[in-house]
Design an enzyme around this catalytic site. Structure first.
Site, mmCIF file in Angstrom:
data_model
loop_
_atom_site.group_PDB
_atom_site.id
_atom_site.type_symbol
_atom_site.label_atom_id
_atom_site.label_comp_id
_atom_site.label_asym_id
_atom_site.label_seq_id
_atom_site.Cartn_x
_atom_site.Cartn_y
_atom_site.Cartn_z
ATOM 1 N N CYS A 182 0.825 -1.214 0.000
ATOM 2 C CA CYS A 182 0.000 0.000 0.000
ATOM 3 C C CYS A 182 0.864 1.271 0.000
ATOM 4 C CB CYS A 182 -1.014 -0.034 1.140
ATOM 5 S SG CYS A 182 -2.454 0.994 0.795
ATOM 6 N N HIS A 188 -3.818 -5.084 0.566
ATOM 7 C CA HIS A 188 -3.328 -5.480 1.884
ATOM 8 C C HIS A 188 -3.378 -6.986 2.074
ATOM 9 C CE1 HIS A 188 -2.701 -1.555 3.773
ATOM 10 N NE2 HIS A 188 -3.584 -1.173 2.864
ATOM 11 N N GLU A 241 -1.514 -8.696 3.991
ATOM 12 C CA GLU A 241 -1.195 -9.063 5.386
ATOM 13 C C GLU A 241 -2.464 -9.268 6.218
ATOM 14 O OE1 GLU A 241 -1.247 -5.987 4.297
ATOM 15 O OE2 GLU A 241 -2.383 -4.921 5.846
HETATM 16 N N1 LIG Z 1 -1.860 6.897 2.548
HETATM 17 C C1 LIG Z 1 -1.742 6.219 1.283
HETATM 18 C C2 LIG Z 1 -1.521 4.741 1.511
HETATM 19 C C3 LIG Z 1 -2.726 4.098 2.095
HETATM 20 C C4 LIG Z 1 -2.429 2.939 3.034
HETATM 21 O O1 LIG Z 1 -1.312 2.499 3.234
HETATM 22 N N2 LIG Z 1 -3.519 2.479 3.652
HETATM 23 C C5 LIG Z 1 -3.385 1.529 4.731
HETATM 24 C C6 LIG Z 1 -3.791 2.152 6.032
HETATM 25 C C7 LIG Z 1 -5.276 2.346 6.035
HETATM 26 C C8 LIG Z 1 -5.758 2.958 7.342
HETATM 27 O O2 LIG Z 1 -5.637 2.276 8.384
HETATM 28 O O3 LIG Z 1 -6.189 4.107 7.271
HETATM 29 C C9 LIG Z 1 -3.001 6.414 0.429
HETATM 30 O O4 LIG Z 1 -4.037 6.819 0.989
HETATM 31 O O5 LIG Z 1 -2.938 6.124 -0.776
#
Ligand SMILES: N[C@@H](CCC(=O)NCCCC(=O)O)C(=O)O
Length: 255
Positions: A112, A221, A223
């Site tokens: 991500c 994701h 994981e």
């Molecule tokens: N911020 C980036 C990457 C998004 C990301 O890694 N999401 C995983 C976390 C999700 C959460 O818990 O909010 C984008 O928005 O593209």
């Protein structure tokens, strides 16, 4: 037999006025229970990080997701407030860690935010608020406090036949993945090849061209459902196998 070590760079968060170095448990759990490696959290340091001191001691790297975004100045754009939240310390640690892990052929799995960092680290750019692009799907995290619903598998993705990702997933063609992002790869870095696309053309997986080892990134994701979803499990198992191979070779060299 001790487990191989996998570095996971942390986010820098301020909680109750104190600075914390944080990694969400799902990345730690999948690395430990499916990849079969011992996670080692790497602090997010805006300055002073000794990347080779870490990479001399680990057998793989996982770059985790995060709600924060890579700072636009790192890919030649002006930062707008709406591009945040930012995490400069994470950027300053993860980008050089990615570049050096690829140089040293240390297995690398980017997830991500991680695939976005991989693209920027190798010279690519990102698009923001991709849901606002006409014809695009809404890839954002579903508005729910239930994490199983937020990470629900709900988006079709086409995996290119014969790609590295297809080999790691154990399948090609259509698969379903989860989606929690508002940014995505815009200009693909010269050393990356797109290996899976969403129906709206969003790059969903890449591998590093001419990488000497496992070096891949996914926008979804794996994981979160690594214990239950077949492609997610296969990806972490393939990463774990690459990590063990690297560890065995490293042990042989240092013996
Ligand atoms: N911020 C980036 C990457 C998004 C990301 O890694 N999401 C995983 C976390 C999700 C959460 O818990 O909010 C984008 O928005 O593209």
């Amino acid at each position: 037999m001790t487990k191989p070590l996998v570095a996971i760079p942390a986010d820098f968060r301020v909680i109750d006025g104190a600075g914390w170095h944080c990694v969400v448990d799902q990345y730690v759990n999948a690395t430990l229970t499916v990849a079969g490696a011992m996670p080692v959290l790497v602090p997010a340091l805006e300055t002073g990080a000794d990347i080779d001191a870490v990479l001399d001691r680990v057998d793989g790297v996982v770059i985790s997701g995060s709600p924060s975004n890579v700072h636009p100045s790192l890919y030649g754009k002006e930062a707008k407030d709406s591009d945040g939240p930012f995490d400069l310390a994470r950027d300053a640690t993860s980008l050089p860690l990615i570049r050096r892990a690829i140089e040293r052929a240390i297995p690398l799995l980017a997830i991500c935010r991680g695939i976005q960092e991989l693209n920027v680290a190798l010279g690519g750019t990102l698009a923001s608020e991709i849901q606002d692009i006409p014809g695009n799907w809404d890839h954002r995290k579903p508005p729910t406090a239930d994490r199983d619903l937020a990470y629900a598998i709900r988006q079709p993705v086409e995996v290119r036949e014969g790609s590295c990702i297809a080999r790691y997933l154990g399948t090609s063609g259509p698969i379903s993945v989860n989606s929690l992002h508002r940014q995505a790869i815009s200009d693909l870095a010269p050393r990356l090849q797109a290996e899976a696309l969403a129906e709206d053309g969003t790059v969903e997986a890449v591998s590093v061209i001419d990488a000497k080892g496992f070096a891949a990134g996914v926008q979804w994701h794996p994981e979160y459902w690594a214990n239950a979803d077949a492609p997610s499990r296969a990806l972490f198992e393939a990463f774990g196998a690459a990590v063990r191979d690297y560890a065995a070779a490293r042990t042989t060299v240092t013996a």
